[in-house]
Design an enzyme around this catalytic site. Structure first.
Site, PDB file in Angstrom:
ATOM      1  N   ASP A 157      73.369  78.428  43.785  1.00 25.99           N
ATOM      2  CA  ASP A 157      72.067  78.369  43.113  1.00 25.99           C
ATOM      3  C   ASP A 157      71.269  79.609  43.477  1.00 25.99           C
ATOM      4  OD1 ASP A 157      70.063  77.175  41.573  1.00 25.99           O
ATOM      5  OD2 ASP A 157      70.209  75.256  42.605  1.00 25.99           O
ATOM      6  N   HIS A 208      66.887  85.453  38.132  1.00 22.11           N
ATOM      7  CA  HIS A 208      66.622  84.148  38.765  1.00 22.11           C
ATOM      8  C   HIS A 208      67.884  83.499  39.308  1.00 22.11           C
ATOM      9  CE1 HIS A 208      62.333  83.604  37.576  1.00 22.11           C
ATOM     10  NE2 HIS A 208      62.673  84.584  36.758  1.00 22.11           N
TER      11      HIS A 208
HETATM   12  P1  ADQ Z   1      67.076  75.866  37.595  1.00 20.84           P
HETATM   13  O1  ADQ Z   1      68.546  76.053  37.614  1.00 20.84           O
HETATM   14  O2  ADQ Z   1      66.541  75.118  36.445  1.00 20.84           O
HETATM   15  O3  ADQ Z   1      66.304  77.269  37.732  1.00 20.84           O
HETATM   16  P2  ADQ Z   1      65.564  74.762  39.947  1.00 20.84           P
HETATM   17  O4  ADQ Z   1      65.159  75.927  40.737  1.00 20.84           O
HETATM   18  O5  ADQ Z   1      66.001  73.606  40.769  1.00 20.84           O
HETATM   19  O6  ADQ Z   1      66.774  75.050  38.963  1.00 20.84           O
HETATM   20  O7  ADQ Z   1      64.330  74.353  39.043  1.00 20.84           O
HETATM   21  C1  ADQ Z   1      64.344  73.177  38.301  1.00 20.84           C
HETATM   22  C2  ADQ Z   1      62.932  72.802  37.891  1.00 20.84           C
HETATM   23  O8  ADQ Z   1      62.985  71.678  37.018  1.00 20.84           O
HETATM   24  C3  ADQ Z   1      62.084  72.368  39.068  1.00 20.84           C
HETATM   25  O9  ADQ Z   1      60.827  72.955  38.946  1.00 20.84           O
HETATM   26  C4  ADQ Z   1      62.008  70.841  38.942  1.00 20.84           C
HETATM   27  O10 ADQ Z   1      60.803  70.257  39.324  1.00 20.84           O
HETATM   28  C5  ADQ Z   1      62.181  70.628  37.467  1.00 20.84           C
HETATM   29  N1  ADQ Z   1      62.858  69.345  37.309  1.00 20.84           N
HETATM   30  C6  ADQ Z   1      64.032  69.021  37.828  1.00 20.84           C
HETATM   31  N2  ADQ Z   1      64.323  67.750  37.528  1.00 20.84           N
HETATM   32  C7  ADQ Z   1      63.312  67.261  36.811  1.00 20.84           C
HETATM   33  C8  ADQ Z   1      63.049  66.001  36.196  1.00 20.84           C
HETATM   34  N3  ADQ Z   1      63.888  64.986  36.253  1.00 20.84           N
HETATM   35  N4  ADQ Z   1      61.924  65.875  35.518  1.00 20.84           N
HETATM   36  C9  ADQ Z   1      61.083  66.888  35.435  1.00 20.84           C
HETATM   37  N5  ADQ Z   1      61.274  68.085  35.977  1.00 20.84           N
HETATM   38  C10 ADQ Z   1      62.377  68.279  36.657  1.00 20.84           C
HETATM   39  C11 ADQ Z   1      66.684  78.672  37.811  1.00 20.84           C
HETATM   40  C12 ADQ Z   1      67.716  79.016  38.868  1.00 20.84           C
HETATM   41  C13 ADQ Z   1      67.220  78.538  40.218  1.00 20.84           C
HETATM   42  C14 ADQ Z   1      65.865  79.142  40.519  1.00 20.84           C
HETATM   43  C15 ADQ Z   1      64.896  78.961  39.367  1.00 20.84           C
HETATM   44  C16 ADQ Z   1      63.610  79.749  39.549  1.00 20.84           C
HETATM   45  O11 ADQ Z   1      68.981  78.433  38.545  1.00 20.84           O
HETATM   46  O12 ADQ Z   1      68.152  78.860  41.231  1.00 20.84           O
HETATM   47  O13 ADQ Z   1      65.317  78.546  41.671  1.00 20.84           O
HETATM   48  O14 ADQ Z   1      65.480  79.383  38.142  1.00 20.84           O
HETATM   49  O15 ADQ Z   1      63.854  81.086  39.814  1.00 20.84           O
END
Ligand code: ADQ
Length: 494
Positions: A378, A166
């Site tokens: 990311d 990921h």
């Molecule tokens: P993350 O590094 O966690 O994931 P991201 O892809 O942005 O990053 O996902 C974060 C998730 O958390 C999103 O679904 C978002 O809705 C949720 N979230 C963020 N802020 C929130 C809040 N304040 N309250 C509730 N929910 C919140 C890792 C990798 C990424 C990759 C994903 C999936 O680092 O690059 O996209 O896995 O493969």
């Protein structure tokens, strides 16, 4: 044929309450939302750590069976305090995470971490063998478990086992710093398929393979190619992860979300709203984003009093010193910028340090005139896609880092920016906010079309086809299935 999903964390957390009793809490999030459709009602198994240290004295699997999820079952891998420290806090989050996000100066290459990483990967392999059959498909997720297939194959030589990374895969200059670079590559090659988020990640992996493994060859073209190294043959694919677009846009259009969006809009009447939503992590570039916003207020005085930044930060890995420092740095910058620019009736940055309930998150997505998604690096970044899916009025703009995996798909219609270039980001903010509404709408329409086409089901089917020559339809739906309501959307702890 059943599907067995393995990840470091289970989508539920077992917590110990006062008096020592155990309770099961939802631990949903990005990965969970992504994988639920594969398992839901198909009789599969999800194997992972339940987030509690020790626990060997209780039968946690029986506890989880008492409230089974949607037609599949959980099986736990238990970790001692030392294992959690060496494997999770140590090797996964102090070595692989910073290295793969191009911040090798943050790495702590402690050899003891490596030993624990190998031992815990073996433990996951043994647990998976206990809870699966020869013919099952095993699908392993993320950087914590790069070494699992090597052990699993020793137990089940004829198995079918795939992996999805990921996070980004670094270029050779960075990867070569890893003291265990040969071992990691060899371990990964024990998988039948290695899935990456983008073609760039796959290219980096292939370059590392060619640099480090004599005689390694890569054959084929397109979405899936084949790597040959010694006696191993692994397929390599690039499958950008998506979201459940229909579900996001449907939920964003609901009355409770619309009402909350109206309230948020009324609080900022006459002003434009910029939104940042990030997990607390140095890879997300939050301080750089705040500095760029401060620079925009300085360089473009008409923005003062006319634009507010809402920055949501979700607590994460606070036990690790780098994360605690990151939090202090963010709070200092918020204080400095607000101290400098606040005036009667206007505070430039609204800072929220907590996870939001899903309807509130969606209301912020809906009301924001622009989202600032500016990670320094990311794997993909789901917030960028969720923002577009939830932007049902199609009036918003997406300001996106060149270094998010999502940029490969969204570059034509998002405002791309280099998060290291404070002045450049400030100019992009100004440009996005002053764009003609018709142009903004056109860009957002195109973004939404892309997020809708390459959604989570596209990703699941692409991965399953490449890994096991199956798509979702091959995992039969159980007959006595009663659907359960969608869970709350909470961030998954990495
Ligand atoms: P993350 O590094 O966690 O994931 P991201 O892809 O942005 O990053 O996902 C974060 C998730 O958390 C999103 O679904 C978002 O809705 C949720 N979230 C963020 N802020 C929130 C809040 N304040 N309250 C509730 N929910 C919140 C890792 C990798 C990424 C990759 C994903 C999936 O680092 O690059 O996209 O896995 O493969």
């Amino acid at each position: 044929v059943r599907l067995v999903v393995v990840s470091n964390r289970l989508p539920v957390v077992i917590a110990r309450g006062t008096g020592g009793s155990l309770r099961v809490e939802p631990g949903a999030g990005g990965l969970v939302t992504a994988l639920r459709p594969v398992l839901r009602n198909r009789g599969g198994t999800w194997i992972g750590w339940p987030g509690i240290e020790g626990g060997g004295e209780e039968n946690l699997d029986a506890l989880l069976d008492e409230a089974p999820p949607d037609g599949y079952r959980f099986r736990t891998v238990l970790l001692t305090h030392e294992e959690k420290e060496g494997f999770y806090d140590g090797f996964s989050n102090e070595v692989i995470w910073p290295l793969f996000h191009d911040t090798s100066s943050r790495c702590n290459f402690d050899p003891r971490y490596w030993e624990t990483y190998v031992a815990v990967n073996r433990k996951f392999a043994q647990a998976t063998a206990r809870h699966s059959a020869d013919e099952d498909f095993v699908w392993v997720h993320d950087y914590h478990l790069m070494g699992m297939a090597a052990h699993y194959r020793q137990i089940r030589p004829g198995c079918r086992i795939a992996f999805f990374l990921h996070i980004p895969f670094p270029a050779p200059d960075t990867f070569l710093k890893l003291p265990w670079r040969f071992q990691i590559l060899e371990m990964l090659l024990a998988y039948d398929l290695i899935g990456f988020q983008t073609l760039r990640d796959r290219r980096n992996f292939i370059q590392c393979l060619r640099t480090l493994i004599t005689g390694a060859q890569v054959a084929g073209k397109g979405m899936v190619v084949t790597a040959l190294a010694g006696s191993r043959c692994a397929r390599l694919g690039a499958f950008p992860i998506g979201i459940d677009f229909q579900e996001f846009s449907r939920a964003a259009a609901q009355a409770d979300v619309s009402e909350e969006a109206l309230r948020l809009r009324a609080d900022e009447s006459g002003r434009q709203i910029l939104l940042g939503v990030d997990r607390l992590d140095y890879s997300k570039g939050i301080p750089q984003k705040l500095e760029a916003f401060g620079r925009a207020l300085e360089s473009f005085p008409p923005l003062r009093g006319r634009v507010t930044l809402v920055q949501v930060v979700v607590p994460s890995r606070e036990g690790i010193p780098d994360y605690a420092q990151q939090k202090s740095r963010i709070e200092r910058l918020v204080g400095e910028i607000n101290g400098r620019f606040t005036r009667s009736g206007w505070v430039p940055i609204h800072y929220l340090f907590r996870a939001l309930e899903r309807p509130t998150l969606l209301a912020y997505y809906r009301v924001a005139d622009a989202a600032l998604v500016l990670p320094l690096k990311d794997g993909m970044n789901l917030v960028a896609k969720e923002y577009c899916a939830a932007n049902v009025t199609e009036e918003g703009a997406l300001i996106l880092s060149e270094f998010a995996g999502a940029a490969a798909q969204m570059q034509g219609s998002a405002f791309l920016a280099n998060p290291f270039d404070v002045e450049g980001v400030a100019r992009t903010i100004h440009q996005a906010l002053s764009l003609d509404p018709g142009d903004r709408r056109e860009r957002m329409r195109r973004l939404r079309r892309g997020v809708k086409e390459f959604d989570i089901f596209w990703w699941l089917n692409s991965c399953l086809r490449a890994a096991f020559s199956r798509d979702l339809g091959h995992f039969p739906v159980l007959e006595d299935y009663v659907p359960q309501p969608e869970g709350d959307h909470v961030l998954l702890a990495h």
